[in-house]
Design a protein around this motif. Structure first.
Motif: not given
Ligand SMILES: O=CC(=O)O
Length: 332
Positions: A142-157
């Motif tokens: 998710y981070v590598r694809k640049g999605l953190w910046a565009t889509k926000g936080d990733y679902p928690l584990g």
């Protein structure tokens, strides 16, 4: 003098002959001369221009030992061409590639890698589980694809501590997995061929019952006729929608088709898989799943453990050629 020969390069010394059918990656790592160590001659069938059966027939009177690895089947047909063979030494822990009944029938001894890799495999199993639960690989992507910046936080584990872990196969590897996961605050129970007399972890005679009472199954047993497809839809359904499966044993212990179906339909929560039914083929459905962590059957090896393996392999071959008990004879 180098103790390595093929049909076109005959050994010049009378070392005992050890047949190798296919390349063994561990030998490349440590350097096969170290393993042969001027004590054995490795006869490498794969370097010969002769067809295999001709190579084996030519050398069979002098071949008393076979050294093999996980991807090299030692079948009754091969053994039939080698009437003098008295030992099969493998660099693997699992022995499903060796025709054990035929070895037993012929009185051929079999030695495996013993517990040399137990810690490495157990570390990897714990790693796969943490990765699945805490989404390490998935969030890395998710981070590598640049999605953190565009889509926000990733679902928690999900938290590892407190999980109920079911170990399937409480041998040396299963124990090492249990110890690690206990240290993370998990509770352990197990299924095994027999209850272990000195073990306090709860024992379940049925793998289905174990699954029904656990959040995670870690498959650590051998692949045998009894364990093939032992983990099927029924077991996975018992594990349930929040359940996770980790497999560092052999792919065929799980009915892979049924497991994929369960994952596709959300009947289990995720999987950490180092082994597959038809390696190196991996069911393509798994590639798109970020609740599944995949690795290419590498849990077992670290170069750091290769020196111990070298000692064990040498020790087994030396013991055999001097009529002493093997160091890691299967069935002991
Ligand atoms: O999978 C590897 C082994 O059995 O050593």
């Amino acid at each position: 003098m180098m103790a390595v020969s093929t049909d076109c390069h005959k050994a010049q010394q009378d070392f005992p002959k050890v047949l190798i059918l296919k390349p063994i990656s561990f030998l490349a790592h440590v350097g096969e001369r170290h393993v042969a160590s001027n004590k054995f001659t490795f006869l490498k069938a794969y370097e010969s221009s002769l067809p295999l059966h001709q190579f084996l027939s030519t050398h069979s009177p002098s071949i008393k030992a076979i050294l093999s690895s996980v991807g090299t089947p030692i079948t009754a047909d091969i053994l039939q061409l080698l009437p003098e063979v008295g030992v099969v030494v493998t660099t693997s822990v699992g022995l499903n590639q060796v025709d054990l009944p035929e070895c037993r029938r012929r009185g051929i001894k079999v030695a495996n890698a013993g517990s040399v890799f137990s810690d490495d495999v157990a570390d990897f199993a714990a790693g796969l589980l943490i990765d699945v639960l805490r989404k390490v690989s998935a969030s890395d992507g998710y981070v590598r694809k640049g999605l953190w910046a565009t889509k926000g936080d990733y679902p928690l584990g999900s938290k590892l501590g407190g999980k109920r872990i079911g170990i399937v196969g409480l041998g040396s590897i299963g124990f090492a997995v249990a110890k690690r996961l206990e240290a993370f605050g998990c509770s352990i129970s197990y299924n095994s061929r027999k209850r272990k007399p000195h073990v306090s972890y709860p024992f379940y005679e049925s793998v289905c019952e174990l699954a029904a009472n656990c959040d995670v199954l870690v498959i650590c047993c051998e692949l045998t006729d009894q364990t093939r497809h032992m983990i099927n839809k029924e077991v996975l359904s018992a594990l349930g929608k929040e359940g996770v499966i980790v497999n560092i044993g052999r792919g065929a212990i799980i009915n892979e088709k049924e497991m994929v179906q369960c994952l596709v339909q959300g009947e289990i929560a995720g999987a950490g898989l180092d082994v597959f039914e038809n390696e190196p083929d991996v069911p393509v459905e798994l590639f798109a799943m970020d609740n599944v962590v995949l690795s290419p059957h590498i849990a077992v090896f670290t170069p750091e453990s290769f020196l111990d393996l070298m000692d064990l392999v040498m020790g087994n071959l030396e013991a055999f050629f001097s009529n002493k008990p093997l160091l890691s004879e299967y069935g002991d």
